[in-house]
Write a protein that holds these residues in place. Structure first.
Motif, PDB file in Angstrom:
ATOM      1  N   THR A  40       0.945  -1.090  -0.017  1.00  0.00           N
ATOM      2  CA  THR A  40      -0.045  -0.095  -0.025  1.00  0.00           C
ATOM      3  C   THR A  40       0.830   1.303  -0.138  1.00  0.00           C
ATOM      4  O   THR A  40       1.996   1.274   0.489  1.00  0.00           O
ATOM      5  CB  THR A  40      -0.962  -0.106   1.304  1.00  0.00           C
ATOM      6  OG1 THR A  40      -0.221   0.216   2.568  1.00  0.00           O
ATOM      7  CG2 THR A  40      -1.685  -1.259   1.182  1.00  0.00           C
ATOM      8  N   ALA A  41       0.299   2.317  -0.335  1.00  0.00           N
ATOM      9  CA  ALA A  41       1.007   3.600  -0.300  1.00  0.00           C
ATOM     10  C   ALA A  41       1.494   3.801   0.933  1.00  0.00           C
ATOM     11  O   ALA A  41       2.542   4.442   1.342  1.00  0.00           O
ATOM     12  CB  ALA A  41       0.086   4.643  -0.926  1.00  0.00           C
ATOM     13  N   ASP A  42       0.699   3.603   2.177  1.00  0.00           N
ATOM     14  CA  ASP A  42       1.098   4.103   3.539  1.00  0.00           C
ATOM     15  C   ASP A  42       2.150   3.467   3.838  1.00  0.00           C
ATOM     16  O   ASP A  42       3.195   3.773   4.556  1.00  0.00           O
ATOM     17  CB  ASP A  42      -0.187   3.612   4.453  1.00  0.00           C
ATOM     18  CG  ASP A  42      -1.174   4.931   4.201  1.00  0.00           C
ATOM     19  OD1 ASP A  42      -0.896   6.069   3.622  1.00  0.00           O
ATOM     20  OD2 ASP A  42      -2.238   4.482   4.486  1.00  0.00           O
ATOM     21  N   ARG A  43       2.266   1.884   3.458  1.00  0.00           N
ATOM     22  CA  ARG A  43       3.400   1.056   3.906  1.00  0.00           C
ATOM     23  C   ARG A  43       4.520   1.556   3.200  1.00  0.00           C
ATOM     24  O   ARG A  43       5.714   1.596   3.873  1.00  0.00           O
ATOM     25  CB  ARG A  43       2.970  -0.442   3.339  1.00  0.00           C
ATOM     26  CG  ARG A  43       4.279  -1.330   3.785  1.00  0.00           C
ATOM     27  CD  ARG A  43       3.724  -2.579   4.417  1.00  0.00           C
ATOM     28  NE  ARG A  43       4.709  -3.660   4.458  1.00  0.00           N
ATOM     29  CZ  ARG A  43       5.876  -3.543   4.942  1.00  0.00           C
ATOM     30  NH1 ARG A  43       5.933  -2.574   6.108  1.00  0.00           N
ATOM     31  NH2 ARG A  43       6.952  -4.517   5.051  1.00  0.00           N
ATOM     32  N   ALA A  44       4.542   1.991   1.716  1.00  0.00           N
ATOM     33  CA  ALA A  44       5.686   2.455   1.222  1.00  0.00           C
ATOM     34  C   ALA A  44       6.038   3.852   1.709  1.00  0.00           C
ATOM     35  O   ALA A  44       7.425   3.761   1.875  1.00  0.00           O
ATOM     36  CB  ALA A  44       5.310   2.814  -0.422  1.00  0.00           C
ATOM     37  N   ALA A  45       5.368   4.588   2.195  1.00  0.00           N
ATOM     38  CA  ALA A  45       5.772   5.983   2.856  1.00  0.00           C
ATOM     39  C   ALA A  45       6.339   5.568   4.162  1.00  0.00           C
ATOM     40  O   ALA A  45       7.510   6.083   4.556  1.00  0.00           O
ATOM     41  CB  ALA A  45       4.586   6.925   3.223  1.00  0.00           C
ATOM     42  N   ALA A  46       5.930   4.568   5.009  1.00  0.00           N
ATOM     43  CA  ALA A  46       6.708   3.936   6.269  1.00  0.00           C
ATOM     44  C   ALA A  46       8.035   3.512   5.760  1.00  0.00           C
ATOM     45  O   ALA A  46       9.077   3.903   6.675  1.00  0.00           O
ATOM     46  CB  ALA A  46       5.787   3.117   7.021  1.00  0.00           C
ATOM     47  N   LEU A  47       7.974   2.756   4.587  1.00  0.00           N
ATOM     48  CA  LEU A  47       9.495   2.248   4.407  1.00  0.00           C
ATOM     49  C   LEU A  47      10.374   3.334   4.157  1.00  0.00           C
ATOM     50  O   LEU A  47      11.658   3.232   4.572  1.00  0.00           O
ATOM     51  CB  LEU A  47       9.535   1.089   3.482  1.00  0.00           C
ATOM     52  CG  LEU A  47       8.771  -0.323   3.733  1.00  0.00           C
ATOM     53  CD1 LEU A  47       8.510  -0.945   2.470  1.00  0.00           C
ATOM     54  CD2 LEU A  47       9.619  -0.959   4.875  1.00  0.00           C
ATOM     55  N   PRO A 105      -0.413   8.416  -4.797  1.00  0.00           N
ATOM     56  CA  PRO A 105      -1.491   7.362  -4.542  1.00  0.00           C
ATOM     57  C   PRO A 105      -2.184   7.550  -3.088  1.00  0.00           C
ATOM     58  O   PRO A 105      -3.181   7.467  -2.951  1.00  0.00           O
ATOM     59  CB  PRO A 105      -0.706   6.145  -4.484  1.00  0.00           C
ATOM     60  CG  PRO A 105       0.523   6.380  -5.375  1.00  0.00           C
ATOM     61  CD  PRO A 105       0.785   7.681  -4.910  1.00  0.00           C
ATOM     62  N   ARG A 106      -1.103   8.030  -2.160  1.00  0.00           N
ATOM     63  CA  ARG A 106      -1.733   8.399  -0.914  1.00  0.00           C
ATOM     64  C   ARG A 106      -2.902   9.473  -0.999  1.00  0.00           C
ATOM     65  O   ARG A 106      -4.028   9.373  -0.251  1.00  0.00           O
ATOM     66  CB  ARG A 106      -0.498   8.890   0.148  1.00  0.00           C
ATOM     67  CG  ARG A 106       0.394   7.962   0.325  1.00  0.00           C
ATOM     68  CD  ARG A 106       1.377   8.286   1.452  1.00  0.00           C
ATOM     69  NE  ARG A 106       0.696   8.202   2.747  1.00  0.00           N
ATOM     70  CZ  ARG A 106       1.401   8.810   3.567  1.00  0.00           C
ATOM     71  NH1 ARG A 106       2.606   9.362   3.527  1.00  0.00           N
ATOM     72  NH2 ARG A 106       1.020   8.742   4.915  1.00  0.00           N
TER      73      ARG A 106
END
Length: 179
Positions: A2-9, A34-35
């Motif tokens: 997800t976009a949120d997981r990518a942002a966290a990474l 995407p977010r």
């Protein structure tokens, strides 16, 4: 992912130097779009759901029907006064079958008449129910065991869906459809 997981990474990446700075900046920009769209979609779905809960709560209780499919169905159906019974509704949806016989073989096929977009909404509801709703899956498997092909069994399930009954079950829905 997800976009949120990518942002966290991306947030866990330490300071970079050289070309890594540019790559990280590009990745942050790519994740931001995407977010933003995910937030807009959630907002629209919430607004549609709120509007539907006021006017069509019975339809939203049908398994496999979310706010977007419910809104699409209501939009395509229009006034319920046009349909004296469920058979007329099925004909309008394109789920009423047409007999095509040749000799001793009696077959039914999908009618190409009717509202194809409404038929698509019913197909998505039926497909979702076959995957996640035990009574619909049992009915589908029963039709398959009776010799129906996949498309024929899905057509039978779409015809059996009680969308028309849910639309007419709520007195507020009937009043809303009349306006």
């Amino acid at each position: 992912m997800t976009a949120d997981r990518a942002a966290a990474l991306l947030g866990r990446i330490r300071r970079a130097r050289g070309a890594r700075v540019t790559r990280r900046a590009l990745a942050v920009d790519l994740v931001a779009d995407p977010r933003h769209l995910d937030k807009k979609i959630a907002t629209v779905e919430r607004r549609v759901s709120d509007a539907l809960s006021d006017s069509e709560p019975a339809l939203l209780r049908l398994p496999g029907v979310g706010p977007i499919l419910a809104a699409r169905s209501i939009d395509r159906v229009g006034s319920l006064d046009r349909f004296p019974d469920a058979s007329h509704f099925a004909s309008r949806c394109g789920t009423a079958s047409i007999e095509v016989s040749s000799g001793d073989v009696t077959r039914h096929r999908l009618s190409r008449a009717g509202d194809r977009q409404l038929n698509r909404a019913l197909h998505l509801i039926a497909f979702s129910q076959v995957r996640c709703h035990a009574p619909a899956r049992t009915y589908y498997q029963y039709k398959r065991a009776a010799g129906k092909r996949h498309r024929e069994a899905m057509r039978c399930l779409k015809r059996r869906l009680v969308v028309y009954c849910h639309l007419t079950a709520d007195p507020r829905a009937a009043a809303h459809a009349a306006t």
